[in-house]
Structure formats: C-alpha cells, structure tokens
Design an enzyme around this catalytic site. Structure first.
Site, PDB file in Angstrom:
ATOM      1  N   SER A 106       0.753  -0.988   0.413  1.00 23.73           N
ATOM      2  CA  SER A 106       0.189   0.231   0.302  1.00 23.73           C
ATOM      3  C   SER A 106       1.025   1.237  -0.429  1.00 23.73           C
ATOM      4  O   SER A 106       1.905   1.326   0.014  1.00 23.73           O
ATOM      5  CB  SER A 106      -1.113   0.075   1.307  1.00 23.73           C
ATOM      6  OG  SER A 106      -0.005   0.496   2.387  1.00 23.73           O
ATOM      7  N   LYS A 107       0.256   2.224   0.552  1.00 25.69           N
ATOM      8  CA  LYS A 107       0.799   4.045   0.006  1.00 25.69           C
ATOM      9  C   LYS A 107       1.797   4.086   1.188  1.00 25.69           C
ATOM     10  O   LYS A 107       2.868   4.807   1.265  1.00 25.69           O
ATOM     11  CB  LYS A 107      -0.215   4.501   0.081  1.00 25.69           C
ATOM     12  CG  LYS A 107      -1.000   4.972  -1.684  1.00 25.69           C
ATOM     13  CD  LYS A 107      -0.382   5.614  -2.469  1.00 25.69           C
ATOM     14  CE  LYS A 107      -1.055   6.187  -4.035  1.00 25.69           C
ATOM     15  NZ  LYS A 107       0.176   6.256  -4.838  1.00 25.69           N
ATOM     16  N   ARG A 108       1.163   3.471   1.947  1.00 22.80           N
ATOM     17  CA  ARG A 108       2.296   3.282   3.093  1.00 22.80           C
ATOM     18  C   ARG A 108       3.837   3.231   2.920  1.00 22.80           C
ATOM     19  O   ARG A 108       4.674   3.644   3.503  1.00 22.80           O
ATOM     20  CB  ARG A 108       1.709   2.787   4.418  1.00 22.80           C
ATOM     21  CG  ARG A 108       0.526   3.199   5.059  1.00 22.80           C
ATOM     22  CD  ARG A 108      -0.009   2.501   6.052  1.00 22.80           C
ATOM     23  NE  ARG A 108      -0.365   1.076   6.118  1.00 22.80           N
ATOM     24  CZ  ARG A 108       0.111   0.003   5.610  1.00 22.80           C
ATOM     25  NH1 ARG A 108       1.363   0.073   5.988  1.00 22.80           N
ATOM     26  NH2 ARG A 108      -0.645  -1.182   4.912  1.00 22.80           N
ATOM     27  N   THR A 109       4.301   1.961   2.622  1.00 19.55           N
ATOM     28  CA  THR A 109       5.220   1.880   2.139  1.00 19.55           C
ATOM     29  C   THR A 109       5.807   1.585   0.981  1.00 19.55           C
ATOM     30  O   THR A 109       7.363   2.289   0.327  1.00 19.55           O
ATOM     31  CB  THR A 109       5.448   0.222   2.432  1.00 19.55           C
ATOM     32  OG1 THR A 109       4.251  -0.609   2.472  1.00 19.55           O
ATOM     33  CG2 THR A 109       5.069  -0.645   3.849  1.00 19.55           C
TER      34      THR A 109
END
Ligand code: GLU
Length: 493
Positions: A260-263
């Site tokens: 996901s965008k988090r990583t």
C-alpha cells in the site's frame, strides 16, 4: 475517454468476434478503471501475456467499467498507457464493458426464462431487516430466498433485481497455482446478477464476457478466489465449459502487509516517473512470485516467454523489495547503449537538456553510477546547465578553504589550459605533474576542482568530468570558482 482508445479495434458493442483458431488458448487482463494501474495488476497482466505468448495464444484487454460511480475515463486511459509503456501488448481490445450492457441484460433475462435465475422484489428495507435479525441471533446473514420460493410474476416497471439461483452441492475447480479447490454451494447466497438500475454485477459481466470471448484461462489476483465458485456456477448455467483458473498471490510491502501507499509507490506510473526502465520493471514484476529456471534474475523478454509457466507461480505471497528493483534497474541502465538512454533521459532533464550532442558522453559516464533515470538526470545537471551552478554548502565547507587555495587554483587553470588535449588522459597527466612539482597531493587540486565544476563532493572521476564538460565550460567554471574563493575560503588551511 480518448476516442482513439475505443476505436482501436472496435466497435465491440454486440457479440464478440471470437476467432476460429481451434485449441488456441485465450486469456484476458480485465482491470477496473477505478484508479491507476497497480503493480499487482501489472504483474497479473504480465503473467497473462507470457502465458499467451508461451502457448501461442491470444491476449485480450478488457476494461471492466460497468461500475459507473467508481470508473473514470481518465483512469482507463492511464491504465492503457501504463500497459503500453510497460510493453504489455494485447492482441484484442481494449473492449469496454460499458459498451456491452445490453448483452449482459439479455443474458440475465435468458437465465430467468430458463428458470436458472429469478426476479427479486425484496426492498432494501426488507433485506436490512433480515440482516439485522440474523445479527441479533448471532447468525451469519443469508438472503432468505423469499422471492425464489414465491416466483411472483414481476412487471418490468416494478423495481427488482435478478438473482441467480445457486444450486446445492460442492463446486469444484482446478487452479494452476492452488491446485484442486472445492467450495460448498450451501454457503453461497443467491447472488444478484442484474441490479435494479439494469446494470450488471461484476459476476454477471465477467462470466458473460469470458464465455463470449472464448476465454480458456482466467489468471487473476487471489482476492478473487472466493468469487470463482459463483463464476463456475454461472458457466454451468450458460452451458459453457468453465475456463481454467490461476489465482496469483498478493504482493506484500516491506512491512509484510498488503502493498500500500504507506510503504511506497504502488502504481506503474510512479515507477515510470522515478525513472525506472520499463524492461526493468517488467523483469522485476515477473520475479514476484515466479522463479526462472536456474535461478537467473535477468531475463530477456524472449527467455521469459519461453520459460514462464503459471503452474510454477508460488503459492505464498511475494514481497515487493524496492532495493531489488533499483538494483535491477541499475543493471538495465548499465547494459543499454548510451544512445538508447538519451531520449529516455530527456523528459527527466526538462528544459535543461543542454547540448544534445554532448549527452551520449555524459550518459556513458553516469551509467555506472545511476540507479534510475531521475538520479542520472540529477547527476547530469552540472554538465547540462549552461550558466553558473550553485555549490553545495557541505562541499564548500570541506574543500574551499585556506589561503593556499587561490594560487593553487590559478596554477591549475594554467596547467589545464596548456594541456595538449582536453581528454581524461591529458588532463590527468597535467594535474599529476602540477601536484608533483608543487609538492602537494593531487587531491588538493582535485577536490576543489570538483566543487568548482559540479558544485558537489561526489562525481565520476574528475578527469572524466573534465572531458565530458569540455574545455570551455570547465575553464569558465574554474574561473568562477577562482573569483569566489576570496568570499568562500575564510579560514586558513
Ligand atoms: N476487474 C477485476 C479487478 O480489477 C478483475 C476481474 C477478473 O480478472 O476476473 O479486480
């Protein structure tokens, strides 16, 4: 939507032109245009493409845009562009499901006529009440089947949906990745095929299209695994053989959770704008969940096409390792002729591309050092910038100091001016001779010179830098440094 996109092979509104090649596999990639092309989707597309190429089959691109609320034309366009950039060439399509709504409606009605589906007039309130009651009783919600039992005649003007009548008994299919899979029909609700607004659900449109397009193998993300028994039932109901299936595992981020965008970046577009080469991203995605024979990491497209097998795809989730992607990209950057990289580098240089003739030499010099085209553009900046460059404060602090510096740089200028040529060998000989004669190390000349030419503490070999920058620009940068020394070099050596 760009009209050209629709007219590529269209119109596809009615029934599909299924080609007459017997026994030739047909696969499809079926993105929903609700966002950019996710790297997981791109990998699914690559697996489909390679399967088709390996087996002499046909690869269809189908845009699943029936969910009008969430589908956006510009997303479809973007997905198509990302696939083209990545080198995932389809043989047929793009086919847009929104052009085929009539077909889905006809097929749903056909199932009603055949007694395999029924019209359901239950209102949302009734269904909500059923759901609430199930929750109160601690049971999992299931549709009561009220309309299945009553089979009321429903006038077309009465709001209703069409539901599929799920049969009991086991539902089995073979999956190339997961082996034999079995679901219990008892656990599947009579699911909706056609909504009250006349739009098909995903289950209906996907199966109608897979039948109509003669798809022989469905390879998709394993988040769809629980949908597959419903699809198997629908194939049965349409009297069509079910295709083979391959559900490929998820891609995880470095934190071992769903990517996901988090990583980090999740779209093909983002990696394109980072300056990853399409061949490198293709190669990297291919290795997510599949290991080439003999453990090789870098494969040409031909090699991938001849060795890839869906049955070799791993069952466990793959981890997206950005460092490995950058490493792979670096290998690709190093292996390409500089002339081929120049046009790919231009968009990263923007307005500031400098003298185009000089670019191949600059690229050759930077190939061993750049992991991405964006990094290469950044490293090329001192070479392509025509005016003055700024000096990094850290570089000034480290190397532009002491009262000896000014005469030293003046002597260096004289030595470089009179070097017999301005290539790496001649400039190196001139600098080393000067250092020897003046009894200080060559580093005392080289480090400040690097700051003067590039503004930085790190660069390729300074002699390569001189050669790539050329005599005129190198000397004018050195002149500017000489001018600036009294202002910058405050403290003594
Ligand atoms: N449109 C679906 C998605 O984007 C894929 C459907 C399929 O491959 O069957 O997830």
């Amino acid at each position: 939507m760009d009209c050209s996109l629709r007219s590529l092979d269209g119109p596809w509104g009615g029934s599909y032109h299924r080609p007459a090649v017997a026994n030739s596999p047909r696969v499809r990639f079926a993105p929903s245009p609700t966002g950019y092309l996710h790297v997981g989707g791109a990998r699914t597309a690559i697996f489909n493409l390679l399967y088709a190429r390996h087996h002499g089959g046909t690869f269809v691109l189908r845009v699943e845009d029936t969910d009008v609320e969430r589908s956006r034309q510009h997303h479809a366009e973007q997905i198509v562009q990302s696939l083209q950039w990545l080198g995932v060439e389809w043989d047929e399509g793009p086919v847009f499901q929104s052009d085929r709504l009539d077909l889905y409606r006809r097929r749903a009605n056909q199932l009603v006529e055949e007694g395999k589906a029924y019209r359901c007039v239950c209102t949302l309130e009734q269904l909500e009440a059923e759901r609430a009651e199930a929750e109160r009783g601690g049971r999992q919600y299931r549709y009561s089947g009220r309309c299945r039992a009553s089979r009321e005649e429903v006038s077309p003007s009465t709001p209703h949906v069409i539901r599929f009548q799920v049969r009991s008994g086991p539902i089995r299919f073979h999956d190339h990745v997961r082996g034999d899979v079995e679901f219990d029909g008892e656990l599947i609700d009579d699911f909706v095929l056609l909504r009250s607004d006349g739009n098909p659900t995903y289950h209906l449109s996907v199966v109608v299209d897979d039948v109509d397009m003669g798809i022989t193998l469905v390879a998709r993300g394993d988040d769809h695994l629980s949908n597959t028994p419903k699809h198997v039932l629908l194939f049965e109901a349409f009297g069509a053989p079910a295709p083979e299936f391959a559900h490929v595992p998820l891609i995880l981020g470095a934190d071992r959770k769903r990517l996901s965008k988090r990583t980090g970046a999740t779209s093909v577009e983002e990696y394109q704008s980072l300056g990853v080469l399409p061949e490198a991203l293709f190669n990297f995605l291919l290795l997510l969940g599949w290991s080439p024979p003999a453990g090789r990491e870098i494969l040409t497209r031909k090699e991938a096409e001849s060795t890839f097998e869906l049955s070799d795809v791993h069952r466990s989730a793959a981890v997206f390792d950005v460092e490995k992607l950058l490493w792979l990209n670096h290998q690709y950057i190093q292996s390409r002729p500089a002339e081929e990289l120049v046009p790919k580098l231009l968009p990263f240089l923007g307005e500031n591309e400098g003298d185009r003739e000089a670019l191949p030499e600059i690229v050759r010099m930077l190939q061993p050092r750049a992991r991405t085209l964006r990094e290469m553009a950044d490293q090329a900046r001192p070479f392509v910038t025509s005016g003055d460059i700024g000096y990094e404060p850290e570089a000034v602090q480290k190397h532009i100091r002491g009262t000896e510096l000014l005469p030293r740089m003046e002597a260096l200028r004289a030595a470089l001016t009179s070097a017999p040529a301005f290539d790496a060998t001649a400039t190196e000989a001139a600098v080393r001779k000067l250092a020897e004669e003046s009894g200080v190390s060559a580093a005392k000349y080289i480090h400040p010179l690097r700051v003067g030419l590039t503004g930085r503490t790190a660069s390729p070999s300074i002699f390569e830098v001189l050669a790539a920058m050329g005599k005129e620009k190198s000397l004018s940068r050195l002149d500017r440094l000489i001018e600036q020394i009294p202002l910058l070099a405050g403290s003594p050596d």
